[in-house]
Enzyme design. Sequence first.
Site, short mmCIF file in Angstrom:
data_model
loop_
_atom_site.label_atom_id
_atom_site.label_comp_id
_atom_site.label_asym_id
_atom_site.label_seq_id
_atom_site.Cartn_x
_atom_site.Cartn_y
_atom_site.Cartn_z
N SER A 34 0.80 -1.23 0.00
CA SER A 34 0.00 0.00 0.00
C SER A 34 0.83 1.28 0.00
O SER A 34 0.37 2.32 -0.44
CB SER A 34 -0.94 0.01 1.21
OG SER A 34 -0.19 -0.17 2.42
N GLY B 151 -1.85 -4.26 0.98
CA GLY B 151 -1.97 -5.44 1.82
C GLY B 151 -1.07 -6.59 1.44
O GLY B 151 -1.06 -7.63 2.11
N ASN C 179 3.87 -5.57 5.78
CA ASN C 179 2.68 -6.34 6.16
C ASN C 179 3.05 -7.69 6.78
O ASN C 179 2.26 -8.25 7.55
CB ASN C 179 1.79 -6.56 4.93
CG ASN C 179 1.08 -5.28 4.52
OD1 ASN C 179 0.52 -4.57 5.35
ND2 ASN C 179 1.13 -4.96 3.24
N ASP D 244 -4.80 6.45 10.05
CA ASP D 244 -4.42 5.12 10.54
C ASP D 244 -3.00 5.09 11.09
O ASP D 244 -2.58 4.10 11.66
CB ASP D 244 -4.56 4.07 9.44
CG ASP D 244 -3.71 4.39 8.21
OD1 ASP D 244 -2.82 5.26 8.28
OD2 ASP D 244 -3.94 3.74 7.17
N HIS E 92 -0.07 4.94 6.87
CA HIS E 92 0.14 5.37 5.50
C HIS E 92 0.42 6.87 5.43
O HIS E 92 -0.38 7.66 5.95
CB HIS E 92 -1.08 5.02 4.65
CG HIS E 92 -1.37 3.55 4.60
ND1 HIS E 92 -2.27 2.95 5.46
CD2 HIS E 92 -0.85 2.58 3.81
CE1 HIS E 92 -2.30 1.65 5.20
NE2 HIS E 92 -1.46 1.40 4.21
#
Length: 218
Positions: free
Chosen positions: A43, A80, A109, A193, A196
């Site tokens: 991402s 992801g 991830n 979040d 990012h």
Amino acid sequence: MGLSVVRRHCSALLILAVFAGACALPAQAAAPQPSTIVVVGDSLSAEYGLKRGTGWVALLEKRLAQEKPDAKVVNASISGDTTSGGRSRLPALLAQHHPTVVVIELGGNDALRGLPLAMTQDNLQAMTQAAQAAGAKVLLAGMQVPPNYGQNYTKRFSDTFATVAKANKAALVPFLLKGIADGPDATQLFQADRIHPKEEAHPTILNTVWPTLRPLLR
């Protein structure tokens, strides 16, 4: 032998000599092929939460248009994705695009999911070797995890990228989010979040990658 015959004989020899000399000249060098950069990422490279065309890979395309107009970028990043996912996708990408450079931006991830570090390293190793075997140069984009993961795990995770790069003589960006995640006011540069980066942080990402990527281009 008559004078006219001698002249004709000499002329024929001269023509043969010129022709032979022309054949001995080296063939004209083929025009260099355009560089193709394939970014295999997650991402952070797939513009998660961003307006299209504002992520660091899109900014790379714009910079290349100015500095290396014969180069192109294929953004094969998926939000992801893990190193296992990248490893499974890479052979088809190599066969389709025949890249000159492969940027591997995966691993974050893996850590978020608590996957074994040995598996992450094995996947990065396999991807690096596969890309190099296909004739591409490799740039590994390293990642770091927050200190709450524990000092030992944090160091081992960060060292994984350097270990793979050194073992395979690949290029390395030690920390993709340098100047962003380790800045004095890092929270201001991240989306809600806190994982990012915001749009305004992506030029910094490109400036972190570019000095290492540029020498790899033809």
